[in-house]
Design an enzyme around this catalytic site. Structure first.
Site, PDB file in Angstrom:
ATOM      1  CB  SER A  43      -4.453  -3.085  -3.201  1.00 32.98           C
ATOM      2  OG  SER A  43      -5.342  -1.993  -3.202  1.00 32.98           O
ATOM      3  CD  GLU A  44      -3.317  -7.405  -2.740  1.00 33.88           C
ATOM      4  OE1 GLU A  44      -3.895  -8.041  -1.839  1.00 33.88           O
ATOM      5  OE2 GLU A  44      -3.877  -6.543  -3.434  1.00 33.88           O
ATOM      6  CB  THR A  45       4.114  -5.144  -2.910  1.00 35.35           C
ATOM      7  OG1 THR A  45       3.818  -3.763  -2.652  1.00 35.35           O
ATOM      8  CG2 THR A  45       5.492  -5.243  -3.542  1.00 35.35           C
TER       9      THR A  45
END
Length: 267
Positions: A43-45
């Site tokens: 979903s996010e880095t």
């Protein structure tokens, strides 16, 4: 170059929302960061670099876009900084972000409390949302980032089967579905979050969504603290305390693995 994957809003591995965290000595090239975020396909880095007055600069990238506010990757970043000793256990982590300065403190073993801006929803029509999710909303609104849809029951939230193509076409970063939890539940409210237009079909646990969920249900329930559960397949608990125009989001985190990038893949 080490990339650490942390399960945020999780009490044990393979629950909550995984985020990749990169602790950098200096800002990296934009195309490298976007490439790594796409490669990680989470979903996010999160990308961390040293900032002013002991703070850290923090950016969040999905596989498709950079976002203005992300809770679980902030939680994961703070967890890593405490874990590797960049921040002492009694210190507060300070992050400078596209949403201003955010702070995180350690409030228990692998438990952290984040100070975020509140983004309470305001009533608004969401054209096409009933068709996109196959549900009949009780109330609709918009927060700073997302569409906000209240359903009649926990079962309605859990049972929603969205048309992700239609959801991506709605005029919002994402859409929050939420309802009061069943009386037998240990939680006050449940939710799910969908952002296919940002490369996240269904997010496992969304900290930034609780900047809206918390204030909405705090008003409805008549109290400042709300216990929330995001009812995705992985699931996760978010404790919310509303403090004026801010919210405190509390959750657990656990490191799952660390990977060393090959020289040709490093920044």
């Amino acid at each position: 170059m080490i990339v650490t994957v942390v399960d945020a809003f999780a009490e044990r591995p393979f629950e909550g929302n995984p985020a990749a965290v990169c602790l950098l000595d200096a800002p990296a090239a934009e195309d490298w960061m976007r490439g790594l975020a796409a490669e990680m396909n989470l979903s996010e880095t999160a990308f961390l670099t040293p900032g002013d007055d002991g703070a850290f600069n923090l950016r969040w990238l999905t596989p498709e876009v950079e976002v203005d506010l992300c809770g679980h990757a902030t939680l994961a970043s703070a967890h890593l900084l405490y874990e590797v000793g960049h921040v002492g256990p009694e210190e507060t982590v300070r992050f400078d972000t596209r949403s201003g300065r955010l702070t995180v403190r350690q409030s228990g073993e692998r438990t952290y409390t984040m100070d975020f801006p509140a983004t309470p929803p305001e009533a608004a029509d969401l054209d096409g949302v009933a068709e996109a999710f196959g549900v009949e909303p009780v109330w609709t609104g918009r927060s700073r980032f997302d569409g906000f849809v209240v359903l009649e029951s926990e079962a309605a939230v859990r049972g929603a089967t969205p048309d992700l193509g239609a959801v991506a076409g709605l005029d919002a970063r994402g859409v929050i579905l939420t309802a009061r939890a069943d009386e037998s539940s240990p939680y006050d409210v449940v939710s799910r979050f969908f952002a296919p237009g940002a490369g996240v079909p269904e997010d496992p646990v969304t900290g930034s969504a609780h900047c809206a969920i918390g204030p909405h249900w705090a008003t409805e329930l008549g109290r400042d603290e709300v216990s929330c559960f995001q009812a995705s397949r992985r699931g996760g608990h978010v404790g919310v305390r509303v403090v004026g125009d801010r919210v405190e989001l509390t959750g657990h985190a656990v490191t799952v693995h660390r990977a060393e990038l090959a020289p040709g893949a490093s920044p």
